[in-house]
Design a protein around this motif. Structure first.
Motif, PDB file in Angstrom:
ATOM      1  N   HIS A 179       5.983  10.459  11.236  1.00  0.00           N
ATOM      2  CA  HIS A 179       6.410  11.538   9.351  1.00  0.00           C
ATOM      3  C   HIS A 179       7.656  11.759   9.339  1.00  0.00           C
ATOM      4  CE1 HIS A 179       3.988  14.088  11.335  1.00  0.00           C
ATOM      5  NE2 HIS A 179       4.384  15.063  10.341  1.00  0.00           N
ATOM      6  N   ILE A 199       3.167  11.309   3.061  1.00  0.00           N
ATOM      7  CA  ILE A 199       2.116  10.230   3.117  1.00  0.00           C
ATOM      8  C   ILE A 199       1.667  10.006   4.642  1.00  0.00           C
ATOM      9  CG2 ILE A 199       2.159   7.971   2.722  1.00  0.00           C
ATOM     10  CD1 ILE A 199       3.456   8.160  -0.070  1.00  0.00           C
ATOM     11  N   GLY A 227       1.071  -1.125  -0.386  1.00  0.00           N
ATOM     12  CA  GLY A 227      -0.072   0.305   0.002  1.00  0.00           C
ATOM     13  C   GLY A 227       0.867   1.052  -0.038  1.00  0.00           C
ATOM     14  N   VAL A 228       1.781   1.332   1.018  1.00  0.00           N
ATOM     15  CA  VAL A 228       3.118   2.795   0.994  1.00  0.00           C
ATOM     16  C   VAL A 228       3.285   2.437  -0.128  1.00  0.00           C
ATOM     17  CG1 VAL A 228       4.489   3.414   2.191  1.00  0.00           C
ATOM     18  CG2 VAL A 228       2.932   2.822   3.567  1.00  0.00           C
ATOM     19  N   LYS A 281       1.190   4.336  -2.252  1.00  0.00           N
ATOM     20  CA  LYS A 281       0.869   5.545  -2.499  1.00  0.00           C
ATOM     21  C   LYS A 281       2.202   6.524  -2.573  1.00  0.00           C
ATOM     22  CE  LYS A 281      -1.544   5.802   1.155  1.00  0.00           C
ATOM     23  NZ  LYS A 281      -2.338   5.369   3.052  1.00  0.00           N
ATOM     24  N   ARG A 289       1.482   7.230  -6.546  1.00  0.00           N
ATOM     25  CA  ARG A 289       1.044   8.099  -6.599  1.00  0.00           C
ATOM     26  C   ARG A 289       1.730   9.300  -6.525  1.00  0.00           C
ATOM     27  NH1 ARG A 289      -3.784   4.800  -5.237  1.00  0.00           N
ATOM     28  NH2 ARG A 289      -4.316   3.280  -6.600  1.00  0.00           N
ATOM     29  N   HIS A 290       2.941   9.662  -5.983  1.00  0.00           N
ATOM     30  CA  HIS A 290       2.563  11.130  -5.419  1.00  0.00           C
ATOM     31  C   HIS A 290       4.071  10.978  -6.712  1.00  0.00           C
ATOM     32  CE1 HIS A 290       4.451  13.953  -3.039  1.00  0.00           C
ATOM     33  NE2 HIS A 290       3.883  13.479  -1.843  1.00  0.00           N
TER      34      HIS A 290
END
Lengths: 338, 369
Positions: free
Chosen positions: A211, A288, A21-22, A25, A28-29
């Protein structure tokens, strides 16, 4: 099937799907995709070095010294006739190893001490911050140069120095963040509900600063790769290893007079490429994982005092005399802890 | 800022200095079997007489606590013994090199600060436009490039590919610089006196920064022959370009970010509402406060000003403190290396202290406890 084994498989499955999943993500970034590709290429080059490198990076071949770039030697050869492209590919291993090991260690130690000193305050905070005060004024580069008198230089030594003098930066960043969120309602609520200090630190505070930690890890690795190149350039690395800094040492000696420009340019561009990759990945991961950047969480943005650029600044140009580090960490947080 | 706070901070600084010095002494002794090892390098193992003589000479035959006291005495009296390379007192050797480091760092800092303020202020007023984006991208790029590699590339381009600049040394024939010391210190002392008088008269904090700097530059120009200055400038060009390329961005970013932070304050709105024009508000109100973080930054780089950059000085064979440290290391001049290390820590700690005080003086919003 045994229950425990099943639970274990479920855990692995969970971690794997989280990781996937990461990755999605990150992909997509915009910055994340660039960073992932760049870092991926470098890691691949380092892992497959024996397959990719056309020659052995250590075997001298005197008859082929000082060759200019050609089809046989894409970047030419050095004084001993060793292929520079092969050295460059093997050099990725040293850079990644030093950067990532010390980056991860710096982040872990900094995180633990930063959270503890920020959350407990009082005596614990005092002890940690006084140690930070001392570590930040010891000039790292001169210290390494002097320690070099006692032990022959090695990468273990370099990592040790990077970690010992690197964690205060991370600890300060995390401490400042923890202190600013210590009195937020949900933490207070958890305390009133009877949650233990350890539980609060791991279940509430750690996720809220994760983060920063992830970004810190990426940026520290990047900064320490530059530092490694600088240290190796001064002859403080492992004399037997093949690293980008050491290619530049030999280039400084021989490349200028033999007008062999690629020899000077290639190692620097390799460092630049890797560091940019790690930085982009770091910024993307920060976006993210930042819980406050979500659509519903904007009310928290006022607590987001620390920006990516501040962390970058803290690790910026550690190859300079290293006062710079103390300077930048201090200025990034408006004068430290007074 | 009350006296108690000042005294507390000063005492604390000395405590840190003491800890650093102590660590410096005990670390090698804790980690390694024989602290005398670097002194004995190159002496064969069977030369017992010679080895013992060397041990005695450097005091390694005494108990550790006596060694520590002797070591502490060095710092209190500022007497670090004689340099092994130069056969001169260590402090004299160091103070011969500091001005060379300062030539590069002071000039580089001045250029970068001026350029950084201009770039940062412009970027803050034109957010999202080309100037601003250029600054942010440039910041990312300079963070990712090792500055010593930039130096190597500039040497490659402008000293070899197109040989316009020299890249070795600070002067064409050695370091035969003739400084008229009487004139230099005369002008410098005059500048200090002028600073005090001007500050008493005008009470503008800017005077504390500008006048000593102008005095220093005036002193250099008065005491050094013009032909030598031209020669040094010619040799300093390449290293200066490299220094400025790297440090402009940190000043520019700082100015940009703090100006953006200040622009939204109520008093700026008040100033605009009063009918003051944009330029006046920008330079008279916004920048005044936005430049405060610069004070911290400049104060903290004091150590770098005296200490120079080891990597850049090595590449350009600039005769500053950085090169001295490398020489001390290569030849094994332990006395010199120890003194340089002490010097670096000393300057860093007291630059921090000074910056703190100046900052408190300049920014009335900060209340020292």
């Amino acid at each position: 099937m045994n229950k425990k084994v099943k639970a274990f498989f479920n855990l692995i499955k969970g971690v794997a799907s989280d990781a996937a999943g990461v990755l999605v993500k990150i992909w997509r970034h915009r910055k994340g995709r660039i960073g992932l590709i760049m870092v991926g290429l470098i890691i691949l080059a380092a892992a497959l070095a024996p397959l990719l490198a056309p020659y052995d990076p250590k075997t001298p071949n005197i008859t082929e010294g000082f060759l200019k770039p050609s089809a046989a030697h894409l970047l030419g050869t050095d004084a001993n006739g060793i292929d520079i492209l092969s050295q460059l590919i093997y050099g990725a291993r040293v850079s990644l190893m030093i950067g990532m090991i010390s980056g991860v260690s710096v982040t872990l130690i900094g995180a633990v001490l930063g959270i503890v000193s920020g959350y407990f305050g009082a005596v614990a905070d005092n002890i940690v911050m006084r140690i930070v005060d001392v570590l930040l004024v010891i000039p790292t580069l001169p210290l390494m140069i002097i320690l070099n008198n006692y032990v022959s230089s090695s990468y273990l030594m370099m990592i040790f120095i990077f970690v010992v003098f690197g964690w205060p930066g991370t600890a300060r960043i995390i401490r400042a963040q923890v202190m600013s969120m210590k009195n937020i309602n949900y933490i207070k609520a958890a305390e009133l509900a009877g949650a233990g200090k350890g539980y609060i630190m791991f279940k509430h505070i750690l996720p809220a600063v994760s983060h920063l930690l992830i970004m810190n890890c990426a940026l520290a690795s990047a900064g320490l790769m530059i530092a490694e190149a600088g240290m190796s350039f001064l002859g403080l690395g492992d004399p037997g290893a093949v690293s980008w800094g050491q290619i530049l040492v030999r280039a400084e000696k021989d490349a200028f007079t033999s007008r062999h420009w690629a020899w000077v340019l290639a190692p620097g561009l390799a460092i630049f490429f890797t560091v940019i990759g790690f930085m982009q990945l770091g910024y993307a991961l920060e976006d993210i994982f930042n819980p406050r950047m979500g659509k519903s969480g904007n009310m928290f943005r006022q607590f987001r005092k620390i920006k990516a650029s501040d962390v970058a600044a803290a690790f910026d140009s550690m190859d300079d005399i290293d006062f710079a580090r103390a300077v930048k960490i201090k200025s990034a947080y408006g004068g430290g802890d007074e | 800022m009350n006296t108690r706070y000042v005294v507390k901070r000063i005492l604390y600084s000395f405590l840190i200095l003491f800890i650093v010095i102590t660590l410096n002494f005990f670390l090698p002794r804790l980690v390694f079997e024989d602290p005398a090892e670097p002194f004995l390098r190159g002496i064969p193992d069977d030369e017992f007489m010679l080895r013992n003589a060397v041990r005695k000479e450097f005091g390694f035959d005494k108990p550790v606590w006596v060694q520590f006291l002797v070591y502490l005495k060095k710092f209190v009296t500022f007497d670090f013994g004689t340099s092994y390379i130069y056969k001169q007192p260590v402090f004299k050797v160091m103070f011969d090199r500091i001005p060379w480091s300062m030539v590069l760092s002071v000039a580089g800092m001045l250029i970068s600060i001026v350029a950084g303020i201009v770039w940062g202020a412009t970027a803050s007023t034109k957010r999202g436009k080309a100037v601003d984006n250029a600054l942010l991208n440039y910041a990312t790029i300079t963070t990712a490039i090792p500055s010593f590699w930039v130096a190597l590339v500039f040497v490659m381009l402008f000293a070899f590919a197109v040989p316009i600049f020299p890249y070795r040394g600070a002067m064409t024939d050695g370091y035969s610089l003739s400084i008229n010391k009487a004139v230099f210190f005369g002008v410098a002392a005059g500048a200090v006196a002028l600073t005090v008088v001007l500050y008493k008269l005008l009470k503008k904090p800017l005077i504390v920064f500008v006048t000593p700097l102008a005095g220093l530059i005036a002193a250099v120009f008065a005491a050094v022959p013009a032909s030598d200055i031209a020669d040094i400038a010619y040799h300093a060009a390449l290293p200066l370009i490299v220094i400025c390329l790297g440090s402009i961005v940190s000043y520019a970013l700082m100015v940009r970010n703090s100006m953006i932070a200040v622009v939204n304050e109520d008093y700026i709105l008040t100033a605009r509402a009063k009918g003051l024009d944009k330029t006046r508000v920008l330079y008279g109100h916004t920048m005044r406060n936005a430049l405060l973080p610069m004070v911290t930054s400049i104060g903290m780089s004091l150590a770098g000003i005296f200490g120079g950059s080891v990597l850049l000085e090595k590449i350009f064979t600039w005769p500053g403190m950085g090169t001295l440290l490398l020489e001390a290391q290569n030849i094994g001049d332990f006395q010199l290396a120890q003194a340089i290390m002490f010097f670096y820590s000393f300057i860093t700690i007291f630059a921090n202290l000074l910056t703190d005080f100046v900052y408190h003086k300049l920014d009335p919003r900060i209340k020292a406890e």
